[in-house]
Design a protein around this motif. Structure first.
Motif, PDB file in Angstrom:
ATOM      1  N   ALA A 124       3.651   7.799   7.175  1.00 36.54           N
ATOM      2  CA  ALA A 124       3.317   6.412   6.904  1.00 36.54           C
ATOM      3  C   ALA A 124       1.857   6.583   6.833  1.00 36.54           C
ATOM      4  CB  ALA A 124       3.810   5.611   7.786  1.00 36.54           C
ATOM      5  N   HIS A 125       1.409   5.252   6.669  1.00 36.02           N
ATOM      6  CA  HIS A 125      -0.075   5.315   6.383  1.00 36.02           C
ATOM      7  C   HIS A 125      -1.080   4.365   7.381  1.00 36.02           C
ATOM      8  CE1 HIS A 125       1.046   6.638   2.537  1.00 36.02           C
ATOM      9  NE2 HIS A 125       2.260   5.882   2.634  1.00 36.02           N
ATOM     10  N   HIS A 126      -2.331   4.775   7.795  1.00 36.22           N
ATOM     11  CA  HIS A 126      -3.159   4.267   8.757  1.00 36.22           C
ATOM     12  C   HIS A 126      -4.613   3.994   8.357  1.00 36.22           C
ATOM     13  CE1 HIS A 126      -3.570   3.033  12.689  1.00 36.22           C
ATOM     14  NE2 HIS A 126      -4.343   4.131  13.165  1.00 36.22           N
ATOM     15  N   SER A 127      -4.817   3.946   7.055  1.00 37.42           N
ATOM     16  CA  SER A 127      -5.948   3.620   6.294  1.00 37.42           C
ATOM     17  C   SER A 127      -6.796   4.985   5.965  1.00 37.42           C
ATOM     18  CB  SER A 127      -7.034   2.704   7.073  1.00 37.42           C
ATOM     19  OG  SER A 127      -7.644   3.475   8.284  1.00 37.42           O
ATOM     20  N   TRP A 128      -7.723   5.184   5.408  1.00 39.30           N
ATOM     21  CA  TRP A 128      -8.705   6.440   4.982  1.00 39.30           C
ATOM     22  C   TRP A 128      -9.531   6.789   6.211  1.00 39.30           C
ATOM     23  CZ3 TRP A 128      -9.429  10.687   2.356  1.00 39.30           C
ATOM     24  CH2 TRP A 128     -10.724  11.103   2.448  1.00 39.30           C
ATOM     25  N   SER A 129     -10.252   5.657   6.636  1.00 44.65           N
ATOM     26  CA  SER A 129     -11.282   6.187   7.646  1.00 44.65           C
ATOM     27  C   SER A 129     -11.193   5.204   9.341  1.00 44.65           C
ATOM     28  CB  SER A 129     -12.719   5.694   7.315  1.00 44.65           C
ATOM     29  OG  SER A 129     -12.843   4.478   6.953  1.00 44.65           O
ATOM     30  N   HIS A 130     -10.126   4.640   9.319  1.00 48.62           N
ATOM     31  CA  HIS A 130      -9.680   3.915  10.645  1.00 48.62           C
ATOM     32  C   HIS A 130     -10.793   2.999  11.075  1.00 48.62           C
ATOM     33  CE1 HIS A 130      -8.403   3.660  14.747  1.00 48.62           C
ATOM     34  NE2 HIS A 130      -7.152   4.207  14.364  1.00 48.62           N
ATOM     35  N   PRO A 131     -11.196   2.096  10.099  1.00 47.17           N
ATOM     36  CA  PRO A 131     -12.165   0.979  10.373  1.00 47.17           C
ATOM     37  C   PRO A 131     -11.555  -0.134  11.004  1.00 47.17           C
ATOM     38  CG  PRO A 131     -11.420   0.815   8.240  1.00 47.17           C
ATOM     39  CD  PRO A 131     -10.617   1.904   8.797  1.00 47.17           C
ATOM     40  N   GLU A 143     -10.114  -1.061  -0.416  1.00 47.04           N
ATOM     41  CA  GLU A 143     -10.580   0.253  -0.755  1.00 47.04           C
ATOM     42  C   GLU A 143     -10.243   1.265   0.266  1.00 47.04           C
ATOM     43  OE1 GLU A 143     -14.446   3.068  -2.221  1.00 47.04           O
ATOM     44  OE2 GLU A 143     -14.722   0.594  -1.571  1.00 47.04           O
ATOM     45  N   ASP A 144     -10.615   0.943   1.453  1.00 46.29           N
ATOM     46  CA  ASP A 144     -10.056   2.105   2.559  1.00 46.29           C
ATOM     47  C   ASP A 144      -8.522   2.065   2.535  1.00 46.29           C
ATOM     48  OD1 ASP A 144     -12.040   3.046   4.874  1.00 46.29           O
ATOM     49  OD2 ASP A 144      -9.967   2.864   5.655  1.00 46.29           O
ATOM     50  N   ILE A 145      -7.840   1.060   2.675  1.00 44.01           N
ATOM     51  CA  ILE A 145      -6.288   1.264   2.680  1.00 44.01           C
ATOM     52  C   ILE A 145      -5.795   1.899   1.445  1.00 44.01           C
ATOM     53  CG2 ILE A 145      -3.932  -0.139   2.394  1.00 44.01           C
ATOM     54  CD1 ILE A 145      -5.737  -2.580   3.955  1.00 44.01           C
ATOM     55  N   GLU A 146      -6.415   1.600   0.159  1.00 46.12           N
ATOM     56  CA  GLU A 146      -5.693   2.280  -0.945  1.00 46.12           C
ATOM     57  C   GLU A 146      -6.266   3.857  -0.896  1.00 46.12           C
ATOM     58  OE1 GLU A 146      -7.595  -0.160  -3.922  1.00 46.12           O
ATOM     59  OE2 GLU A 146      -5.956  -1.733  -4.005  1.00 46.12           O
ATOM     60  N   ARG A 147      -7.332   4.013  -0.517  1.00 42.90           N
ATOM     61  CA  ARG A 147      -7.833   5.469  -0.541  1.00 42.90           C
ATOM     62  C   ARG A 147      -7.215   6.402   0.462  1.00 42.90           C
ATOM     63  NH1 ARG A 147     -14.161   7.357   0.889  1.00 42.90           N
ATOM     64  NH2 ARG A 147     -13.624   9.862   0.066  1.00 42.90           N
ATOM     65  N   GLY A 148      -6.753   5.619   1.569  1.00 43.40           N
ATOM     66  CA  GLY A 148      -5.793   6.490   2.778  1.00 43.40           C
ATOM     67  C   GLY A 148      -4.441   6.759   2.035  1.00 43.40           C
ATOM     68  N   ILE A 149      -3.821   5.627   1.436  1.00 42.39           N
ATOM     69  CA  ILE A 149      -2.603   5.724   0.862  1.00 42.39           C
ATOM     70  C   ILE A 149      -2.806   6.972  -0.156  1.00 42.39           C
ATOM     71  CG2 ILE A 149      -0.704   4.706  -0.606  1.00 42.39           C
ATOM     72  CD1 ILE A 149      -1.246   2.150   0.798  1.00 42.39           C
ATOM     73  N   ALA A 150      -3.662   6.766  -0.986  1.00 40.67           N
ATOM     74  CA  ALA A 150      -3.687   8.021  -1.970  1.00 40.67           C
ATOM     75  C   ALA A 150      -3.873   9.345  -1.691  1.00 40.67           C
ATOM     76  CB  ALA A 150      -5.075   7.580  -3.148  1.00 40.67           C
ATOM     77  N   ALA A 179      -6.223 -12.078   4.983  1.00 39.09           N
ATOM     78  CA  ALA A 179      -6.170 -11.394   3.510  1.00 39.09           C
ATOM     79  C   ALA A 179      -5.592  -9.850   3.347  1.00 39.09           C
ATOM     80  CB  ALA A 179      -7.765 -11.445   3.115  1.00 39.09           C
ATOM     81  N   THR A 180      -5.836  -9.111   4.327  1.00 39.39           N
ATOM     82  CA  THR A 180      -5.198  -7.710   4.132  1.00 39.39           C
ATOM     83  C   THR A 180      -3.713  -7.883   4.397  1.00 39.39           C
ATOM     84  OG1 THR A 180      -5.942  -7.327   6.408  1.00 39.39           O
ATOM     85  CG2 THR A 180      -7.279  -6.576   4.691  1.00 39.39           C
ATOM     86  N   LEU A 181      -3.111  -8.801   5.284  1.00 33.70           N
ATOM     87  CA  LEU A 181      -1.691  -8.664   5.608  1.00 33.70           C
ATOM     88  C   LEU A 181      -1.266  -9.386   4.440  1.00 33.70           C
ATOM     89  CD1 LEU A 181      -1.597 -10.487   8.889  1.00 33.70           C
ATOM     90  CD2 LEU A 181      -0.750  -8.299   8.591  1.00 33.70           C
ATOM     91  N   ASP A 182      -1.612 -10.215   3.494  1.00 36.87           N
ATOM     92  CA  ASP A 182      -1.248 -10.922   2.162  1.00 36.87           C
ATOM     93  C   ASP A 182      -1.235  -9.572   1.297  1.00 36.87           C
ATOM     94  OD1 ASP A 182      -0.739 -13.419   3.423  1.00 36.87           O
ATOM     95  OD2 ASP A 182      -2.604 -14.091   2.623  1.00 36.87           O
ATOM     96  N   LEU A 183      -2.406  -8.867   1.165  1.00 38.98           N
ATOM     97  CA  LEU A 183      -2.474  -8.001   0.222  1.00 38.98           C
ATOM     98  C   LEU A 183      -1.119  -7.014   0.455  1.00 38.98           C
ATOM     99  CD1 LEU A 183      -3.949  -5.889  -1.798  1.00 38.98           C
ATOM    100  CD2 LEU A 183      -4.828  -4.823   0.098  1.00 38.98           C
ATOM    101  N   LEU A 184      -1.010  -6.455   1.432  1.00 34.94           N
ATOM    102  CA  LEU A 184       0.160  -5.536   1.834  1.00 34.94           C
ATOM    103  C   LEU A 184       1.684  -6.065   1.365  1.00 34.94           C
ATOM    104  CD1 LEU A 184      -1.118  -3.779   4.954  1.00 34.94           C
ATOM    105  CD2 LEU A 184      -1.163  -2.893   2.408  1.00 34.94           C
TER     106      LEU A 184
END
Length: 270
Positions: A124-131, A143-150, A179-184
């Motif tokens: 599973a996924h936990h972001s790119w840089s853990h911010p 961007e950090d969420i998407e980059r981590g998934i990629a 906003a990030t909850l709605d995005l996911l």
């Protein structure tokens, strides 16, 4: 009685960890030859439509677990050598878990990501840089969420895509925003918090961590457990903790995405 269980479980830490580190082979989680292993009790297929957000630390809803059922989850990996030690402990007990990976580490250690999946665990996924998502702009968080998934997908499947093969995500520090909850949710990605944890991001001994987990389980009797596989004390504690779960009648529930479960059933029908 609780003190006696704590003492017995803690006394296993040295012996169990030593055994793992002196050459016990890592078995495939799907092929358990140990009759007294903890094992994985059942597989629970979940999707974001039914369970968009789970974990009582952050949300009012959690997974539909019965008494003495637990889900093991690990954050912040992969990171040698402790991720490998955690994997060895899980394999020894034929237990499957969910690993929420940091994309930057996945990009650096793709072989370890593939090993996690090959041994039957859910990636599973936990972001790119853990911010801290609340401390950056929505566009930066996105961007950090998407980059981590990629990065996780590239390490796992050799394809850089922002569409996760396992649509499970946990926010670093549990720090989401509306906003990030709605995005996911709009992307069909299930957001995980946790029900109990040992705060193993803090410096502690394996014995202290084990004591904290047991004390919480004495109260909750079930739940999504949050651990961190990069931590040395967590890796050292795992053999004794898994034995504690075995000896006290706990059952391991392995999480998979509902779509993957349906595809597995379809493939088996041919």
């Amino acid at each position: 009685m609780a003190k006696l269980r704590l003492h017995k479980a803690a006394s296993r830490l040295v012996g169990a960890t030593t055994a793992l580190l002196t050459g016990i082979a890592v078995a495939n989680a799907a092929d358990c030859s140990r009759k007294d292993a903890l094992g994985t009790s059942r597989v629970l297929a979940v999707d974001a439509k039914t369970y968009p957000r789970v974990g009582l630390k952050s949300f009012p809803q959690t997974l539909p677990l019965a008494d003495h059922e637990v889900v093991l989850t690990f954050d912040d990996g992969p990171r040698p050598p402790n991720t490998q030690k955690v994997l060895a402990a899980l394999a020894q007990e034929c237990v499957r878990a969910t690993f929420f990976l940091v994309g930057k580490s996945s990009a650096e250690l793709p072989e370890l990501v593939r090993r996690i999946a090959a041994e039957g665990h859910t990636v599973a996924h936990h972001s790119w840089s853990h911010p801290m998502m609340s401390q950056i702009s929505f566009e930066q968080a996105k961007e950090d969420i998407e980059r981590g998934i990629a990065a996780d997908e590239m390490a796992l499947n050799g394809v850089s895509t922002q569409v996760p093969s396992t649509p499970f995500f946990r926010f670093p520090y549990f720090d989401s925003t509306p906003a990030t909850l709605d995005l996911l949710q709009s992307r069909g990605i299930l957001v995980f918090s946790a029900d109990l944890w040992a705060a193993d991001w803090e410096n502690m001994t394996p014995e202290q961590e084990l004591k904290k987990l047991i004390e919480q389980l004495e109260i909750t009797k079930k739940g999504i457990i949050l651990l961190h596989d990069p931590q040395a004390w967590t890796a050292a504690m795992m053999p004794a903790f898994l034995r504690y779960l075995h000896d006290n009648g706990y059952r391991i529930v392995h999480l998979v995405p509902a779509a993957a479960s349906a595809q597995t059933r379809a493939d088996g029908a041919h």
